[in-house]
Design an enzyme around this catalytic site. Structure first.
Site, PDB file in Angstrom:
ATOM      1  N   TYR A   1       0.821  -1.218   0.000  1.00 63.65           N
ATOM      2  CA  TYR A   1       0.000   0.000   0.000  1.00 63.65           C
ATOM      3  C   TYR A   1       0.855   1.269   0.000  1.00 63.65           C
ATOM      4  O   TYR A   1       0.430   2.302  -0.538  1.00 63.65           O
ATOM      5  CB  TYR A   1      -1.018  -0.036   1.148  1.00 63.65           C
ATOM      6  CG  TYR A   1      -2.176  -0.967   0.788  1.00 63.65           C
ATOM      7  CD1 TYR A   1      -3.171  -0.543  -0.087  1.00 63.65           C
ATOM      8  CD2 TYR A   1      -2.206  -2.277   1.249  1.00 63.65           C
ATOM      9  CE1 TYR A   1      -4.184  -1.403  -0.470  1.00 63.65           C
ATOM     10  CE2 TYR A   1      -3.226  -3.145   0.869  1.00 63.65           C
ATOM     11  CZ  TYR A   1      -4.216  -2.691   0.001  1.00 63.65           C
ATOM     12  OH  TYR A   1      -5.218  -3.540  -0.400  1.00 63.65           O
TER      13      TYR A   1
ATOM     14  N   HIS B   1     -14.732   0.231  -1.725  1.00 69.67           N
ATOM     15  CA  HIS B   1     -13.602  -0.596  -1.274  1.00 69.67           C
ATOM     16  C   HIS B   1     -12.605   0.197  -0.436  1.00 69.67           C
ATOM     17  O   HIS B   1     -11.493  -0.272  -0.193  1.00 69.67           O
ATOM     18  CB  HIS B   1     -12.912  -1.268  -2.475  1.00 69.67           C
ATOM     19  CG  HIS B   1     -13.750  -2.351  -3.099  1.00 69.67           C
ATOM     20  ND1 HIS B   1     -13.454  -2.937  -4.318  1.00 69.67           N
ATOM     21  CD2 HIS B   1     -14.874  -2.972  -2.650  1.00 69.67           C
ATOM     22  CE1 HIS B   1     -14.368  -3.853  -4.600  1.00 69.67           C
ATOM     23  NE2 HIS B   1     -15.241  -3.896  -3.612  1.00 69.67           N
TER      24      HIS B   1
ATOM     25  N   SER C   1     -13.748  -5.711 -14.207  1.00 71.52           N
ATOM     26  CA  SER C   1     -13.731  -7.078 -14.723  1.00 71.52           C
ATOM     27  C   SER C   1     -15.007  -7.849 -14.418  1.00 71.52           C
ATOM     28  O   SER C   1     -15.221  -8.926 -14.954  1.00 71.52           O
ATOM     29  CB  SER C   1     -12.548  -7.832 -14.103  1.00 71.52           C
ATOM     30  OG  SER C   1     -12.653  -7.757 -12.689  1.00 71.52           O
TER      31      SER C   1
ATOM     32  N   ASN D   1     -15.880  -1.182 -21.376  1.00 71.82           N
ATOM     33  CA  ASN D   1     -14.684  -1.884 -20.896  1.00 71.82           C
ATOM     34  C   ASN D   1     -13.746  -2.158 -22.063  1.00 71.82           C
ATOM     35  O   ASN D   1     -14.176  -2.285 -23.206  1.00 71.82           O
ATOM     36  CB  ASN D   1     -15.089  -3.209 -20.221  1.00 71.82           C
ATOM     37  CG  ASN D   1     -14.174  -3.572 -19.079  1.00 71.82           C
ATOM     38  OD1 ASN D   1     -13.931  -2.752 -18.195  1.00 71.82           O
ATOM     39  ND2 ASN D   1     -13.641  -4.782 -19.085  1.00 71.82           N
TER      40      ASN D   1
HETATM   41  C1  BJW Z   1     -10.174  -0.926 -19.026  1.00 71.11           C
HETATM   42  C2  BJW Z   1      -9.127  -0.048 -19.303  1.00 71.11           C
HETATM   43  C3  BJW Z   1      -9.457   1.197 -19.874  1.00 71.11           C
HETATM   44  C4  BJW Z   1      -8.301  -1.834 -18.425  1.00 71.11           C
HETATM   45  N1  BJW Z   1     -10.721   1.488 -20.123  1.00 71.11           N
HETATM   46  N2  BJW Z   1     -11.419  -0.623 -19.307  1.00 71.11           N
HETATM   47  C5  BJW Z   1     -20.483 -13.953  -4.480  1.00 71.11           C
HETATM   48  C6  BJW Z   1     -19.964 -14.956  -5.274  1.00 71.11           C
HETATM   49  C7  BJW Z   1     -18.648 -15.354  -5.118  1.00 71.11           C
HETATM   50  C8  BJW Z   1     -17.806 -14.780  -4.175  1.00 71.11           C
HETATM   51  C9  BJW Z   1     -18.311 -13.786  -3.389  1.00 71.11           C
HETATM   52  C10 BJW Z   1     -19.631 -13.391  -3.535  1.00 71.11           C
HETATM   53  N3  BJW Z   1     -19.860 -12.402  -2.643  1.00 71.11           N
HETATM   54  C11 BJW Z   1     -18.715 -12.160  -1.963  1.00 71.11           C
HETATM   55  C12 BJW Z   1     -17.748 -12.993  -2.394  1.00 71.11           C
HETATM   56  C13 BJW Z   1     -16.334 -13.041  -1.904  1.00 71.11           C
HETATM   57  C14 BJW Z   1     -15.463 -11.946  -2.473  1.00 71.11           C
HETATM   58  C15 BJW Z   1     -15.404 -12.066  -4.002  1.00 71.11           C
HETATM   59  O1  BJW Z   1     -15.988 -11.299  -4.726  1.00 71.11           O
HETATM   60  N4  BJW Z   1     -14.629 -13.015  -4.494  1.00 71.11           N
HETATM   61  C16 BJW Z   1     -14.467 -13.157  -5.935  1.00 71.11           C
HETATM   62  C17 BJW Z   1     -12.994 -13.163  -6.256  1.00 71.11           C
HETATM   63  C18 BJW Z   1     -15.211 -14.353  -6.423  1.00 71.11           C
HETATM   64  N5  BJW Z   1     -15.926 -10.625  -2.081  1.00 71.11           N
HETATM   65  C19 BJW Z   1     -15.630 -10.108  -0.912  1.00 71.11           C
HETATM   66  O2  BJW Z   1     -14.965 -10.728  -0.097  1.00 71.11           O
HETATM   67  C20 BJW Z   1     -16.162  -8.725  -0.591  1.00 71.11           C
HETATM   68  N6  BJW Z   1     -16.778  -8.772   0.684  1.00 71.11           N
HETATM   69  C21 BJW Z   1     -18.001  -9.286   0.874  1.00 71.11           C
HETATM   70  O3  BJW Z   1     -18.732  -9.585  -0.046  1.00 71.11           O
HETATM   71  O4  BJW Z   1     -18.345  -9.467   2.204  1.00 71.11           O
HETATM   72  C22 BJW Z   1     -19.379 -10.395   2.496  1.00 71.11           C
HETATM   73  C23 BJW Z   1     -18.917 -11.820   2.158  1.00 71.11           C
HETATM   74  C24 BJW Z   1     -17.627 -12.228   2.453  1.00 71.11           C
HETATM   75  C25 BJW Z   1     -17.197 -13.524   2.127  1.00 71.11           C
HETATM   76  C26 BJW Z   1     -18.082 -14.399   1.473  1.00 71.11           C
HETATM   77  C27 BJW Z   1     -19.373 -13.965   1.159  1.00 71.11           C
HETATM   78  C28 BJW Z   1     -19.784 -12.671   1.516  1.00 71.11           C
HETATM   79  C29 BJW Z   1     -15.010  -7.730  -0.488  1.00 71.11           C
HETATM   80  C30 BJW Z   1     -14.347  -7.472  -1.793  1.00 71.11           C
HETATM   81  C31 BJW Z   1     -13.148  -6.525  -1.590  1.00 71.11           C
HETATM   82  C32 BJW Z   1     -12.333  -6.351  -2.860  1.00 71.11           C
HETATM   83  N7  BJW Z   1     -11.140  -5.682  -2.565  1.00 71.11           N
HETATM   84  C33 BJW Z   1     -10.177  -5.419  -3.634  1.00 71.11           C
HETATM   85  C34 BJW Z   1      -8.748  -5.106  -3.043  1.00 71.11           C
HETATM   86  C35 BJW Z   1      -8.708  -3.994  -2.126  1.00 71.11           C
HETATM   87  C36 BJW Z   1      -8.697  -2.648  -2.821  1.00 71.11           C
HETATM   88  C37 BJW Z   1      -7.305  -2.238  -3.233  1.00 71.11           C
HETATM   89  O5  BJW Z   1      -6.308  -2.620  -2.624  1.00 71.11           O
HETATM   90  O6  BJW Z   1      -7.230  -1.472  -4.198  1.00 71.11           O
HETATM   91  O7  BJW Z   1     -10.641  -4.375  -4.480  1.00 71.11           O
HETATM   92  S1  BJW Z   1      -9.948  -6.773  -4.749  1.00 71.11           S
HETATM   93  C38 BJW Z   1      -9.684  -5.797  -6.173  1.00 71.11           C
HETATM   94  O8  BJW Z   1     -10.720  -6.176  -7.114  1.00 71.11           O
HETATM   95  C39 BJW Z   1      -9.948  -4.347  -5.752  1.00 71.11           C
HETATM   96  C40 BJW Z   1     -10.849  -3.880  -6.856  1.00 71.11           C
HETATM   97  O9  BJW Z   1     -11.622  -2.776  -6.428  1.00 71.11           O
HETATM   98  C41 BJW Z   1     -11.672  -5.102  -7.198  1.00 71.11           C
HETATM   99  C42 BJW Z   1     -12.295  -5.087  -8.554  1.00 71.11           C
HETATM  100  O10 BJW Z   1     -11.327  -5.047  -9.541  1.00 71.11           O
HETATM  101  P1  BJW Z   1     -11.628  -4.320 -10.910  1.00 71.11           P
HETATM  102  O11 BJW Z   1     -11.894  -2.898 -10.667  1.00 71.11           O
HETATM  103  O12 BJW Z   1     -12.662  -5.066 -11.640  1.00 71.11           O
HETATM  104  O13 BJW Z   1     -10.191  -4.401 -11.614  1.00 71.11           O
HETATM  105  P2  BJW Z   1      -9.576  -5.513 -12.607  1.00 71.11           P
HETATM  106  O14 BJW Z   1      -8.140  -5.265 -12.725  1.00 71.11           O
HETATM  107  O15 BJW Z   1     -10.008  -6.865 -12.238  1.00 71.11           O
HETATM  108  O16 BJW Z   1     -10.304  -5.200 -14.004  1.00 71.11           O
HETATM  109  C43 BJW Z   1     -10.100  -4.012 -14.721  1.00 71.11           C
HETATM  110  C44 BJW Z   1     -10.893  -4.074 -16.013  1.00 71.11           C
HETATM  111  O17 BJW Z   1     -10.726  -2.856 -16.698  1.00 71.11           O
HETATM  112  C45 BJW Z   1     -10.438  -5.198 -16.952  1.00 71.11           C
HETATM  113  O18 BJW Z   1     -11.574  -5.898 -17.433  1.00 71.11           O
HETATM  114  C46 BJW Z   1      -9.737  -4.448 -18.089  1.00 71.11           C
HETATM  115  O19 BJW Z   1      -9.936  -5.044 -19.357  1.00 71.11           O
HETATM  116  C47 BJW Z   1     -10.419  -3.122 -18.046  1.00 71.11           C
HETATM  117  N8  BJW Z   1      -9.609  -1.990 -18.538  1.00 71.11           N
HETATM  118  N9  BJW Z   1      -7.923  -0.599 -18.976  1.00 71.11           N
HETATM  119  C48 BJW Z   1     -11.674   0.604 -19.871  1.00 71.11           C
HETATM  120  N10 BJW Z   1      -8.471   2.146 -20.210  1.00 71.11           N
END
Ligand code: BJW
Length: 249
Positions: free
Chosen positions: A64, A117, A198, A222
């Site tokens: 971080y 987040h 994503s 996206n």
């Molecule tokens: C462009 C571009 C350009 C590039 N123009 N596009 C239901 C089903 C399954 C699992 C779960 C569920 N509910 C909850 C879960 C568990 C879990 C989860 O989701 N797991 C999955 C991996 C399956 N979720 C959690 O734990 C959440 N908590 C929760 O739900 O609590 C209750 C609970 C807990 C446990 C079980 C059940 C319920 C908390 C989630 C916290 C996420 N935190 C993070 C890291 C911390 C933040 C940080 O340090 O910055 O947040 S993870 C990381 O992913 C970060 C992001 O905000 C997040 C999303 O990522 P994002 O933004 O999508 O980025 P990328 O890199 O993946 O994608 C970028 C996209 O942009 C790509 O597609 C590129 O193509 C595109 N792109 N350039 C347009 N110029």
């Protein structure tokens, strides 16, 4: 889909936007899941989970701290600015929900903003109830920082970034505000737009389904198909810094 699609709004339209890391990519901030993305150099379970922090807080603070240093040098791009200008037009009929912690929407002028987040430039105590506070320090040399409130009370409390990690609950007041916006939007024309995400992380990835239940027309912008593309009515493939100014203009 026309060559230059636009989201048309009238006085009745409500717009809910969800952004992800892709929206900040053109500002120079690394995304997570791409080749060369953040998770390639730092294993996600070690730096973005409470278990990882318990095991190795120094590693988490290195991750971080590096991100704080980088984000400080980055500026909002035309995608951030287009969203701030759109908010200025719509006022309370607009809400922006971001998964990004980099604060670039805030710096672009967005105010009706929920950072689900967390915030990169805030810390909080991992042990006491002290409120999160502004903090732009890089703590990557020496021991992880300690909470002054706990120290004064004779306890040891470790500071952590004010970030929602995997397995942690999102702030219930944030979820409530989003739900209230959707409830209020359902009797109007309602547009849901996701950009630069994503569709892999929940509950954010399910917002499109909630919005559809509330009658929204749904758009995804996206750089490539996301995991949940099929759940949107419209998909515009491209860079958000180029697409959003035209789509919202
Ligand atoms: C462009 C571009 C350009 C590039 N123009 N596009 C239901 C089903 C399954 C699992 C779960 C569920 N509910 C909850 C879960 C568990 C879990 C989860 O989701 N797991 C999955 C991996 C399956 N979720 C959690 O734990 C959440 N908590 C929760 O739900 O609590 C209750 C609970 C807990 C446990 C079980 C059940 C319920 C908390 C989630 C916290 C996420 N935190 C993070 C890291 C911390 C933040 C940080 O340090 O910055 O947040 S993870 C990381 O992913 C970060 C992001 O905000 C997040 C999303 O990522 P994002 O933004 O999508 O980025 P990328 O890199 O993946 O994608 C970028 C996209 O942009 C790509 O597609 C590129 O193509 C595109 N792109 N350039 C347009 N110029």
């Amino acid at each position: 889909m026309p060559d230059n699609p636009r989201i048309l709004v009238d006085d009745d339209t409500r717009v809910l936007v969800l952004t992800g890391a892709g929206v900040s990519a053109e500002s120079g901030i690394a995304t997570f899941r791409a080749a060369g993305g953040l998770w390639e150099s730092y294993p996600v379970e070690k730096v973005a989970s409470p278990e990882g922090f318990d095991e190795d807080p120094e590693l988490v603070w290195r991750f971080y701290s590096e991100r704080r240093r980088k984000a400080r040098t980055c500026e909002p791009n035309p995608g951030h600015r287009a969203l701030a200008a759109f908010e200025a037009r719509l006022g309370d009929r607009f809400l922006l929900v971001t998964q990004n912690v980099d604060e670039l929407h805030r710096r672009a002028g967005s105010r009706r903003l929920i950072e689900i987040h967390g915030r990169l430039f805030q810390s909080r105590c991992a042990h006491c109830e002290r409120a999160p506070f502004d903090d732009d320090h890089a703590y990557d040399a020496g021991d992880p920082p300690l909470c002054e409130v706990c120290s004064t009370a004779g306890r040891i409390g470790m500071l952590r970034p004010h970030i929602v990690w995997f397995g942690e609950m999102l702030d219930p007041s944030h979820l409530l505000r989003i739900e209230e916006f959707m409830n209020a939007a359902r009797t109007h024309r309602f547009v849901f737009l996701a950009a630069g995400t994503s569709g892999a992380v929940y509950p954010a990835a399910a917002m499109v389904d909630r919005a559809r239940l509330h009658g929204a027309e749904t758009w995804l912008v996206n750089a490539e198909p996301a995991e949940n593309t099929h759940r949107f009515h419209h998909f515009v493939e491209g860079r958000s810094g180029e697409v959003l100014p035209a789509l919202l203009g």
